[in-house]
Design a protein around this motif. Structure first.
Motif, mmCIF file in Angstrom:
data_model
loop_
_atom_site.group_PDB
_atom_site.id
_atom_site.type_symbol
_atom_site.label_atom_id
_atom_site.label_comp_id
_atom_site.label_asym_id
_atom_site.label_seq_id
_atom_site.Cartn_x
_atom_site.Cartn_y
_atom_site.Cartn_z
ATOM 1 N N GLN B 27 9.481 3.910 2.821
ATOM 2 C CA GLN B 27 10.418 3.028 2.115
ATOM 3 C C GLN B 27 11.566 2.595 3.033
ATOM 4 O O GLN B 27 11.962 1.424 3.035
ATOM 5 C CB GLN B 27 10.973 3.765 0.893
ATOM 6 N N PHE B 32 10.483 -1.067 0.858
ATOM 7 C CA PHE B 32 9.914 -0.824 -0.469
ATOM 8 C C PHE B 32 8.765 0.177 -0.296
ATOM 9 O O PHE B 32 8.331 0.439 0.833
ATOM 10 C CB PHE B 32 9.405 -2.119 -1.112
ATOM 11 N N VAL B 33 8.287 0.711 -1.413
ATOM 12 C CA VAL B 33 7.188 1.672 -1.323
ATOM 13 C C VAL B 33 5.864 0.982 -1.643
ATOM 14 O O VAL B 33 5.634 0.570 -2.783
ATOM 15 C CB VAL B 33 7.372 2.848 -2.305
#
Lengths: 197, 197, 197, 197, 197, 197
Positions: B27, B32-33
């Motif tokens: 992340q 972001f994941v």
């Protein structure tokens, strides 16, 4: 003698400790070292991930799939992928687990003709769909399996076993992984040696 | 909002320490994941094996395949398997690594029309053979790749990446893994976020 | 016990003299009556033609194909047609003739990986072409076989055996012909019973 | 003139008495000798079995399939196997039996578009399944045919005709069996000659 | 720079008046000349027929298919035909019309996973049937579409758009038609240029 | 009588002047109105584009393809697409142009067995590639055709005729376009009527 791989096969003594230990355990249990352990050992990091994945799917106590059913999925889909190693090696393990000397040949040739109940037939139909056309899987396919008593975790298991052995089939086909001679007869006659991966 | 998986998706805070750490690292790097980290986390043991396999193939300094070439293999074969997650996510990473905003769309639609040199064309032809008909691989296929300068270890890499993402494609197709919206645009415009698995 | 056919199976005592005689001969030789003799006997006229065709192709002394090679063709193409009866029954006969306990499983799964010389590989490649795409057969295919020492009569033999067992496979699949249990193990262990059609 | 077979074609005078007699009978009836009688005569034992099988399936009074319907099965499945001899020769016979000059071309191109009732459509759907995927035949397929009034013996007939001409198609494709020119026009104009095998 | 066609590409100034006018109009609207207009101009008579057909199907106010839906059909079936030009160019137009930056990539990879309502899913299922197996279209397929509110004229539209772009895909694949670079990004970011054919 | 289309078929008197004129011309020449002219007339704008495209490809004096060769391409590829209308109608025209009553049936069943020279065989091989796998067309395919004396413009012709009739096949299959009865016999007997589109 025919090579067991197109690639160099490491000697047991040259392998890292953790790999050697695992392989010796398998040898002690099965009476020989299945070639998958040696041929894939050419790449230790991949070998460790492969074995960890294998164990996560096949060595566990959760879910409603029996050990025999898991092997049935492997043999059926590996035959579709025309992987000699997996059909022969897991065919042996399937015979041993199920104590049915004919089941492996049946599912390998045509799972529709195998002596299995409707639940296992549905399981193998889905495994074949994941194997050959996973992009078509939809809610209706989940519903069909639930109607046979499979839970969503079981469905994940069927899919994951199929997907993992799809990887295994492709590697075995590419490197020319040869099944150990011992597997061909195992589980066909009363006193078979014990199975190994 | 559409679910990112047919299966329960664990919350980051409920994951074991090692998984949470890895995910937070990704992340931090990507901004972001990527959904693959969360959706597959439903099964921690499989997740760990998956990531270990992934890293063994993609995070290493040996072999002649560039990072971009590895992603090219992933996008091409994932398109053949019609896996939305992998085409979109790895398409983004491919664009970033190669700094070519059009390459991912090209190989996804038809790798024969992509703006790539003969060496990469041969690489993708072989990857497609492993993806769709691995049982036909023979010595002649190895020879064809060697003629383009690929060594046997490179050929293993091409096969293994194809095989591993064949597993990934099947899982993503079955669980309905949804690509993050961020991937669609990444690498298409000058200031793209950094890539993640 | 599972039926050996979807259709009525005549009792030996109710069959015409010529059919009963042939069946008793086979039984004396093999130690049991292969199910093909009983299930197809539901239609005496077709049975007689079937057996005559079978004998014309498999019981003869002309041509360079060995008995084992003929069985190899049968097992390979029957596996492609997913015919359980023929793969299991002729797999047994193949093992007995060739005295190779692993050869049948090898050609059934993937003839490209079988322990066979290039001549037999070419023979099986052609058999598979006749089995799955006979409309593409051309002079070049004949030339390829001649290069391996096959004469035109041998090529006819390969084609005719493939074509005849394509008929047999389809009938077995439709009527649900079940292989005798005895076939599964035959030829895998030292003292196998003698083969039968 | 183009050869009618890649293999030597025996002269009528050199054939055994029984074969010559049969061929002369056909010639008397049809006005010419269909090439299948001469080209396959290269192998007398196979020829006799072939003709016996042919007659067992096509020259009989039992079952509900009309002679025209049997030819319809032959033309439809032979077109799927791309066998020029059988499509042209049996197309002629079909036109004569059914007294429908367009039916053969219709079923050869796409049996779904032919001017036939639902019963014949179901019959041809099943024939095509036996022709292209006999391993998928199951009880449900029998039930579908029974719903159209076909008995189990009729279903055997459909399957056996398809299977036998699958053999014929493969032989014709391999030996390059050429249809007699006479067949092309037969049954298309009012005064057609009588049909022959 | 890579050529936009294997064939000579005429210069705008050398084209007949009607063609030049149309092309300049498109350029004024889109900001560039889509390569299909220039590459197909190598054959003026075919170009005029192509554009007339295109307009008859896409530039009209009748029927219930929206402009976005028509482009959705084009992108989905062009991906099945692996046509780089049409997937990229019409993917751009689809994004612009639908104002959905992700829809084109979704339907190109696997229309079953796209964020579309059941009506559009049925539309694309039918388009794919026309694209890959039009000979199987039957009344039941019409009924399925009517159940989603499509009228018979809409069904003609779906079929005709699929058929016309099947022509376009084949021409683009054969001549090696290259998509303009502008299309790749169009409709993915807020201020996209306006679409062109 | 069976309908010639699933869609409304306009009456000649209700059609626009230009369409009626063209149709009357065809009728005068052929002795009847081929159904394609009436069934597609349901959509005048598409009809005009269709006829313009048709004429651009088939009614021209440039290139080395004879009129018969163009029809040969149409019949061969339309058979692959299982389009009854085009196989029957263009089969008739092919027979008339080539003055060979058997050629159409030959290429429709299996172009590899047709009585044609190597040049036409290469032409049809390429047409089939464009028909079924245009995404695989590459420079080597152009080279193979050039070796038979085809120029690049001829290759465009082969591709464009195949592509255009691929459109036509799909429309005919979807609307259920029925061939006129007259086509079935045309060109098979000495005094055939003149051909029409």
């Amino acid at each position: 003698m025919t090579a067991i791989s197109r690639y160099p096969v490491p000697e047991l003594k040259d392998l890292p400790e953790d790999m050697r230990t695992r392989i010796l355990e398998v040898q002690a249990k099965a009476g020989f070292v299945p070639n998958v352990f040696l041929t894939l050992a050419h790449r230790p990091a991949e070998w460790r991930a492969f074995m960890a994945y294998h164990d996560a799917l096949l060595v566990k106590d959760t879910g409603s799939l029996t050990k025999g059913e898991r092997e049935m999925i492997i043999v059926t889909t590996s035959a579709a992928n025309q992987c000699l190693y997996c059909v022969v090696a897991h065919g042996a393990i399937l015979r041993v687990y199920e104590k049915k000397p004919m089941i492996a040949d049946q599912v390998a040739v045509n799972h529709r003709k195998a002596d299995i109940p409707p639940r296992q037939r549905a399981m193998l139909d889905f495994a074949m769909q994941v194997c050959t056309a996973s992009h078509t899987v939809e809610e209706a396919d989940f519903a069909a399996l639930r109607a046979h008593g499979f839970g969503d975790e079981d469905i994940w298991d069927i899919a994951a076993i199929t997907a993992f052995f799809g990887l295994s089939n492709r590697m075995a086909n590419v490197i020319g992984m040869r099944p150990n001679d011992e597997f061909y007869l195992m589980g066909r006659v009363p006193k078979a040696p014990k199975p190994a991966a």
